[in-house]
Every structure is written in structure tokens, then in C-alpha cells.
Design a protein around this motif. Structure first.
Motif, short mmCIF file in Angstrom:
data_model
loop_
_atom_site.label_atom_id
_atom_site.label_comp_id
_atom_site.label_asym_id
_atom_site.label_seq_id
_atom_site.Cartn_x
_atom_site.Cartn_y
_atom_site.Cartn_z
N SER A 1 0.84 -1.19 0.00
CA SER A 1 0.00 0.00 0.00
C SER A 1 0.88 1.24 0.00
CB SER A 1 -0.91 0.01 1.23
OG SER A 1 -0.14 0.22 2.39
N GLN A 2 0.27 2.37 -0.24
CA GLN A 2 1.02 3.63 -0.23
C GLN A 2 1.64 3.87 1.15
OE1 GLN A 2 -1.05 7.05 -1.81
NE2 GLN A 2 0.10 8.40 -0.47
N GLY A 3 0.89 3.58 2.19
CA GLY A 3 1.40 3.76 3.55
C GLY A 3 2.59 2.85 3.84
N GLN A 4 2.51 1.61 3.39
CA GLN A 4 3.62 0.68 3.58
C GLN A 4 4.85 1.15 2.81
OE1 GLN A 4 1.41 -2.75 2.17
NE2 GLN A 4 1.49 -3.69 4.21
N LEU A 5 4.62 1.66 1.60
CA LEU A 5 5.75 2.18 0.81
C LEU A 5 6.41 3.36 1.50
CD1 LEU A 5 4.24 1.87 -2.76
CD2 LEU A 5 6.34 0.78 -1.96
#
Length: 92
Positions: free
Chosen positions: A46-50
Motif C-alpha cells: 500500500s502507499q502507507g507501507q511504501l
């Protein structure tokens, strides 16, 4: 340090080993290169994980993903774990 057969086959399947992929990536900003490298190691993310893995701000990750998508290097789908979130992966 030796690599297993499975690791070697996974590395050879990586889009990063494709010369055309690498040439397109070469023209993108450093943030896009970093996001692509993080996705190479563990995707989909996800964007947050990235943002967490790359240590980049959310806005920078969003910009990098947009640039990668414009060049057809990254694609997204809805997360199986949380359908409200998109996850991103490199296109082979």
C-alpha cells in the motif's frame, strides 16, 4: 553468500532485470526509483507501507507512484485484506 535456486529464479523474473524497464526508470526522479526498488523486494504494498519502508513522505510516495503509473511500470489493485486500500506492484 550463496543464493538458492528459488531466489535466482525470482530475481531473473524481476522487471528490474528488463533493459527496457531499467531505461524507462532511469529517466524518472529518484523518489520513483526508490519506490520501484522497494516494490521489487516486497510487493504488493500500500502507499502507507511504501512510505514506511522507503522513509519518504506520503506526498512524495504518491508523486512517485503517479510517475511510475504514467510510464506503465507500476499497476494497482484493491487489497484483498482491506478493499478500501489500493496496493501497488511492478508490471512484468
Amino acid at each position: 553468500m550463496s543464493t538458492t535456486t528459488e531466489e535466482r529464479s525470482r530475481q531473473s523474473e524481476s522487471p528490474m532485470s528488463d533493459p527496457e524497464f531499467r531505461e524507462t526508470l532511469r529517466e524518472l526522479p529518484p523518489s520513483a526509483k526508490l519506490v520501484a526498488k522497494v516494490l521489487e523486494g516486497a510487493s504488493p504494498m500500500s502507499q502507507g507501507q511504501l512510505a514506511e519502508k522507503s522513509l519518504l513522505p506520503d506526498r512524495t510516495v504518491r508523486y512517485a507512484l503517479n510517475r511510475l503509473e504514467e510510464e506503465d511500470l507500476v499497476d494497482s489493485r484493491y487489497s484483498f485484506n482491506d478493499a478500501r486500500k489500493q496496493v501497488y506492484f511492478l508490471i512484468n
